[in-house]
Design a protein around this motif. Structure first.
Motif, PDB file in Angstrom:
ATOM      1  N   TYR A  49       0.834  -1.202   0.000  1.00 52.05           N
ATOM      2  CA  TYR A  49       0.000   0.000   0.000  1.00 52.05           C
ATOM      3  C   TYR A  49       0.872   1.256   0.000  1.00 52.05           C
ATOM      4  O   TYR A  49       0.616   2.202  -0.736  1.00 52.05           O
ATOM      5  N   LEU A  78       0.993   4.255  -2.779  1.00 50.71           N
ATOM      6  CA  LEU A  78       0.867   5.668  -2.410  1.00 50.71           C
ATOM      7  C   LEU A  78       2.049   6.482  -2.927  1.00 50.71           C
ATOM      8  O   LEU A  78       1.877   7.595  -3.430  1.00 50.71           O
ATOM      9  N   LYS A  98      -7.975   6.535  -3.714  1.00 47.75           N
ATOM     10  CA  LYS A  98      -8.547   7.774  -3.175  1.00 47.75           C
ATOM     11  C   LYS A  98      -9.970   7.563  -2.677  1.00 47.75           C
ATOM     12  O   LYS A  98     -10.352   8.087  -1.626  1.00 47.75           O
ATOM     13  N   GLN A 116      -9.753   5.628   0.629  1.00 47.31           N
ATOM     14  CA  GLN A 116      -9.327   6.503   1.722  1.00 47.31           C
ATOM     15  C   GLN A 116     -10.476   7.403   2.167  1.00 47.31           C
ATOM     16  O   GLN A 116     -10.678   7.611   3.365  1.00 47.31           O
ATOM     17  N   SER A 117     -11.231   7.906   1.227  1.00 52.43           N
ATOM     18  CA  SER A 117     -12.359   8.773   1.540  1.00 52.43           C
ATOM     19  C   SER A 117     -13.407   8.038   2.367  1.00 52.43           C
ATOM     20  O   SER A 117     -13.926   8.565   3.355  1.00 52.43           O
ATOM     21  N   GLU A 128     -11.947   7.252   5.945  1.00 51.98           N
ATOM     22  CA  GLU A 128     -11.855   8.418   6.826  1.00 51.98           C
ATOM     23  C   GLU A 128     -13.146   8.639   7.604  1.00 51.98           C
ATOM     24  O   GLU A 128     -13.113   9.093   8.734  1.00 51.98           O
ATOM     25  N   THR A 131     -13.202   5.441  10.472  1.00 53.96           N
ATOM     26  CA  THR A 131     -11.951   5.050  11.125  1.00 53.96           C
ATOM     27  C   THR A 131     -12.179   4.271  12.416  1.00 53.96           C
ATOM     28  O   THR A 131     -11.586   3.213  12.625  1.00 53.96           O
TER      29      THR A 131
END
Length: 119
Positions: A24, A28, A87, A90-91, A94, A97
């Motif tokens: 990962y 990135l 992306k 990750q969105s 977030e 979490t």
């Protein structure tokens, strides 16, 4: 949506390819552009041998591609959709979490499957 067991196996392996912390980190790092093993090692704070091992998996599964310039080999993301997927993931993460980090099932699977990469 009808998906057979063989397709499910392929799809879960695809996501498993991104589930390793070192792989990962490599992805990135490559979002910024192509890099050599040495540059990836520096960016990820991992050894070059660990980076090379994980690049082998990423390349085999077509997450990354390589190009040779003289004596140097550079790696880059093979499909721009991977960046979109990262992306998007990750969105979504977030906003979740706390739930993701406290999931007992994921914790048990991690303990069952062994430890994470070491540097």
């Amino acid at each position: 949506m009808q998906i057979n067991d063989e397709q499910i196996e392929v799809y879960t392996k695809f996501f498993h390819g991104l589930s390793n912390p070192t792989r990962y980190k490599i992805i990135l790092s490559l979002i910024d552009g192509e890099k050599s093993v040495g540059e990836l090692a520096e960016d990820t704070d991992c050894s070059q041998s660990l980076i090379s091992m994980q690049l082998k998996c990423l390349k085999w599964c077509n997450f990354v591609k390589s190009s040779k310039e003289g004596k140097n080999i550079y790696y880059s993301i093979s499909d721009e959709r991977i960046i979109t997927l990262i992306k998007l993931g990750q969105s979504i993460a977030e906003g979740n979490t706390s739930n993701i980090c406290t999931c007992e099932i994921l914790k048990e699977e991690k303990n069952y499957n062994g430890r994470e990469d070491s540097k």
